[in-house]
Design a protein around this motif. Structure first.
Motif, mmCIF file in Angstrom:
data_model
loop_
_atom_site.group_PDB
_atom_site.id
_atom_site.type_symbol
_atom_site.label_atom_id
_atom_site.label_comp_id
_atom_site.label_asym_id
_atom_site.label_seq_id
_atom_site.Cartn_x
_atom_site.Cartn_y
_atom_site.Cartn_z
ATOM 1 N N CYS A 132 4.186 -0.770 -2.919
ATOM 2 C CA CYS A 132 3.746 -1.969 -3.637
ATOM 3 C C CYS A 132 4.852 -3.017 -3.678
ATOM 4 N N LEU B 243 -3.595 1.502 -3.857
ATOM 5 C CA LEU B 243 -2.771 0.340 -3.525
ATOM 6 C C LEU B 243 -3.551 -0.684 -2.721
ATOM 7 N N THR C 142 -4.269 -4.518 -4.046
ATOM 8 C CA THR C 142 -3.844 -5.657 -3.223
ATOM 9 C C THR C 142 -5.031 -6.546 -2.883
#
Length: 335
Positions: free
Chosen positions: A86, A237, A241
């Motif tokens: 990240c 993740l 995003t």
């Protein structure tokens, strides 16, 4: 989508070039396998890397119940790998490579390129080119992933949210990397990291089961570590995003002036490493800090500050009070 009257980015944004490759010498080499186009094999691979981790994410809760919970080792691997990837994306791919929010010494530059690649979100140069194009045409014609692409009615917005979240990844129209990221293509080390995306993907997926297997000395330990630390981690993740593209351009507070519909979504702040303070980012794209108001957590900005204190980063574009005041929708009252 309506085109705003001004589609010029902040002048301090890393330069792009409209000069055709080869106009000033030999053509620039490709920074991704396949260049600007996505072949059928890459499309299939992309589909697998979306579907398989997402299936694992959906199965996580019921399987944890069957297995009697998740071990501290698996949880630790998932969290550690999540935040390495990240921050590699938020600090490296985004704030550094895309917007030039600070200068980095060579070892840190390469480290950020590798860390961002571990997030399994595509080759570095392609990621940066797409994002620079997004800022040039944010929420207007030409934006690769605006949720307002199909209109403002509820059905159109639902279709647009899906497009901004996942659909645009399969679009045949690709961002020309030589136009939007010539500075990165000209760097041999960065170009190599970008082309080695498949290698970094294997490394990213292999670390959790390798650690889990060695610590527990069992194949079951390797499997559960792979499930949580690789598959579930990647899926979570990815969707966090992508939510910056979709959710943060559809809802959220907008205290700063921007020519698009970027908003602040507080409940995504911790998981997005500070990226969901999206309104300030589009009001001031090169700012190294996105969460600039009281209580806005921004772990990416904190780590950049540590890099600066260690001497690894310099010329950091920290937001000043006067700079923020010029971007507020309503200027603060004078004393």
């Amino acid at each position: 989508m309506p085109t705003p009257p001004d589609v010029i980015d902040d002048p301090s944004t890393p330069p792009t070039s409209s000069t055709p490759p080869g106009a000033d010498g030999a053509p620039l080499p490709s920074a991704t396998l396949g260049g600007d186009s996505k072949g059928s094999i890459e499309q299939i691979a992309l589909l697998l890397f979306i579907v398989v981790p997402f299936a694992a994410l959906l199965a996580a809760v019921p399987l944890a119940w069957v297995w009697g919970g998740v071990s501290w080792l698996d949880l630790g691997l998932m969290v550690a790998m999540y935040y390495i990837g990240c921050h590699g994306i938020t600090i490296g791919f985004h704030r550094y490579f895309t917007h030039g929010s600070f200068k980095a010494k060579r070892p840190l530059r390469i480290l950020l390129a590798v860390a961002g690649s571990l997030a399994v979100e595509g080759p570095l140069v392609r990621w940066v080119a797409d994002h620079r194009k997004h800022h040039k045409y944010s929420d207007a014609d030409g934006d690769p992933h605006s949720p307002w692409r199909f209109g403002e009615t509820l059905p159109a917005l639902m279709k647009g949210l899906w497009w901004a979240h996942i659909g645009w990844l399969f679009d045949e129209e690709q961002t020309p990397q030589h136009t939007y990221a010539p500075d990165l293509i000209k760097d041999p080390a960065i170009r190599a990291v970008s082309r080695q995306f498949a290698l970094w993907t294997v490394v990213s997926l292999a670390i959790p089961p390798l650690v889990g297997g060695l610590v527990t000395m069992s194949w079951w330990g390797a499997f559960t570590a792979f499930f949580w630390g690789s598959l579930v981690r990647v899926a979570l993740l990815h969707h966090v995003t992508w939510s910056i593209n979709s959710i943060c351009h559809a809802v959220g507070k907008r205290p700063f002036k921007s020519r698009d519909r970027s908003g602040n979504v507080w409940w995504l702040a911790v998981l997005s490493c500070g990226e969901s303070w999206h309104n300030l980012h589009h009001a001031d794209p090169t700012s190294a800090r996105h969460g600039v108001l009281r209580g806005q957590l921004d772990s990416s900005a904190r780590i950049i500050r540590w890099f600066e204190l260690l001497g690894w980063a310099s010329d950091v574009r920290w937001p000043s009070a006067s700079r923020l005041d010029t971007r507020r929708k309503s200027a603060p009252a004078k004393a």
